[in-house]
Design an enzyme around this catalytic site. Structure first.
Site, PDB file in Angstrom:
ATOM      1  N   ASN A  62      24.808   9.087  32.868  1.00  0.00           N
ATOM      2  CA  ASN A  62      25.775   9.826  33.691  1.00  0.00           C
ATOM      3  C   ASN A  62      25.519   9.562  35.170  1.00  0.00           C
ATOM      4  OD1 ASN A  62      23.415  11.403  33.315  1.00  0.00           O
ATOM      5  ND2 ASN A  62      24.473  13.282  33.879  1.00  0.00           N
ATOM      6  N   GLU A  64      26.740  11.013  38.804  1.00  0.00           N
ATOM      7  CA  GLU A  64      27.458  12.096  39.491  1.00  0.00           C
ATOM      8  C   GLU A  64      27.785  11.692  40.929  1.00  0.00           C
ATOM      9  OE1 GLU A  64      25.155  15.677  38.877  1.00  0.00           O
ATOM     10  OE2 GLU A  64      25.592  15.647  36.717  1.00  0.00           O
ATOM     11  N   CYS A  73      30.514  10.510  32.755  1.00  0.00           N
ATOM     12  CA  CYS A  73      29.547  10.770  31.686  1.00  0.00           C
ATOM     13  C   CYS A  73      28.856   9.465  31.257  1.00  0.00           C
ATOM     14  CB  CYS A  73      30.248  11.336  30.459  1.00  0.00           C
ATOM     15  SG  CYS A  73      30.913  12.985  30.668  1.00  0.00           S
ATOM     16  N   GLU A  75      28.360   8.361  28.189  1.00  0.00           N
ATOM     17  CA  GLU A  75      29.030   7.629  27.102  1.00  0.00           C
ATOM     18  C   GLU A  75      30.149   6.747  27.635  1.00  0.00           C
ATOM     19  OE1 GLU A  75      28.299  10.850  27.432  1.00  0.00           O
ATOM     20  OE2 GLU A  75      28.728  11.921  25.582  1.00  0.00           O
ATOM     21  N   CYS A 112      31.439  15.200  25.341  1.00  0.00           N
ATOM     22  CA  CYS A 112      32.581  15.992  25.810  1.00  0.00           C
ATOM     23  C   CYS A 112      33.873  15.432  25.208  1.00  0.00           C
ATOM     24  CB  CYS A 112      32.644  15.988  27.336  1.00  0.00           C
ATOM     25  SG  CYS A 112      33.329  14.484  28.040  1.00  0.00           S
ATOM     26  N   CYS A 115      35.062  11.937  26.443  1.00  0.00           N
ATOM     27  CA  CYS A 115      34.284  10.817  25.880  1.00  0.00           C
ATOM     28  C   CYS A 115      34.688  10.569  24.428  1.00  0.00           C
ATOM     29  CB  CYS A 115      32.794  11.091  25.988  1.00  0.00           C
ATOM     30  SG  CYS A 115      32.184  10.971  27.688  1.00  0.00           S
TER      31      CYS A 115
HETATM   32  N1  THU Z   1      27.655  14.611  30.558  1.00  0.00           N
HETATM   33  C1  THU Z   1      27.570  13.397  29.937  1.00  0.00           C
HETATM   34  O1  THU Z   1      27.054  12.430  30.496  1.00  0.00           O
HETATM   35  N2  THU Z   1      28.089  13.285  28.691  1.00  0.00           N
HETATM   36  C2  THU Z   1      28.743  14.285  28.033  1.00  0.00           C
HETATM   37  O2  THU Z   1      29.295  14.058  26.962  1.00  0.00           O
HETATM   38  C3  THU Z   1      28.763  15.630  28.588  1.00  0.00           C
HETATM   39  C4  THU Z   1      28.246  15.785  29.956  1.00  0.00           C
HETATM   40  C5  THU Z   1      27.144  14.725  31.917  1.00  0.00           C
HETATM   41  C6  THU Z   1      28.220  14.937  32.953  1.00  0.00           C
HETATM   42  C7  THU Z   1      27.445  15.599  34.057  1.00  0.00           C
HETATM   43  O3  THU Z   1      26.860  14.587  34.865  1.00  0.00           O
HETATM   44  C8  THU Z   1      26.343  16.342  33.348  1.00  0.00           C
HETATM   45  O4  THU Z   1      26.280  15.810  32.029  1.00  0.00           O
HETATM   46  C9  THU Z   1      26.566  17.840  33.272  1.00  0.00           C
HETATM   47  O5  THU Z   1      27.797  18.139  32.739  1.00  0.00           O
END
Ligand code: THU
Length: 157
Positions: A62, A64, A73, A75, A112, A115
């Site tokens: 991930n 940000e 994310c 994935e 999520c 994804c």
């Molecule tokens: N996140 C992912 O990388 N994958 C997911 O399927 C759910 C959430 C990340 C997004 C964000 O950077 C952090 O987790 C908190 O939500």
């Protein structure tokens, strides 16, 4: 009126050692990928690893951003990278792992909705099932195809 039911079967493992060697390798790659996560806001580090047709593993984490919706994310980072570099190769499996303070989460991190939608479309694109491995410290869940985590997927266009 008829009541219909959707049943989903999935496998639960108690440790990495219980996985098939290929899945274990993918799960370990996802755990390793958490180290490249850039998560200064959530401090939740996610790693993902995609197994391509032919065996190659492509990883993502991930990423940000201060403009929150600009982040992505793990994935989707891994899948977009995989398809950008290897558009002809099916993604046969994806593993994900979540870490906090450098420690793998006890319960598996689950993908999520956005994804899942992207997984579903790449699965449709290749015509081959993509399995999904959610890796936690105490449990690992394996779903054989994306449909199992996103039933009744929109694919009308
Ligand atoms: N996140 C992912 O990388 N994958 C997911 O399927 C759910 C959430 C990340 C997004 C964000 O950077 C952090 O987790 C908190 O939500």
């Amino acid at each position: 009126m008829t009541v219909k039911e959707i049943k989903i079967a999935y496998a639960e493992y108690g440790s990495l050692e219980q996985l098939e060697p290929q899945d274990r390798e993918l799960a370990k790659a996802a755990i390793e990928a958490t180290k490249s996560s850039y998560a200064p806001y959530s401090h939740f580090n996610v790693g993902a690893a995609v197994r391509l047709e032919g065996g190659e593993i492509v990883c993502g984490s991930n990423q940000e951003n201060a403009a929150f919706p600009s982040g992505l994310c793990a994935e989707r980072t891994a899948m977009f990278y995989a398809n950008a570099a290897n558009p002809e190769k099916a993604m046969l499996s994806i593993a994900l792992a979540g870490c906090q303070n450098g420690i793998l989460c006890e319960t598996p991190a689950t993908p999520c909705g956005a994804c899942r939608q992207v997984m579903a479309q790449y699965q449709t694109k290749s015509g081959k099932d993509m399995s999904v491995l959610m890796v936690g410290r105490e449990k690992i869940w394996k779903f054989d195809r994306v449909d199992d985590i996103l039933p009744l997927i929109f694919d009308s266009i």
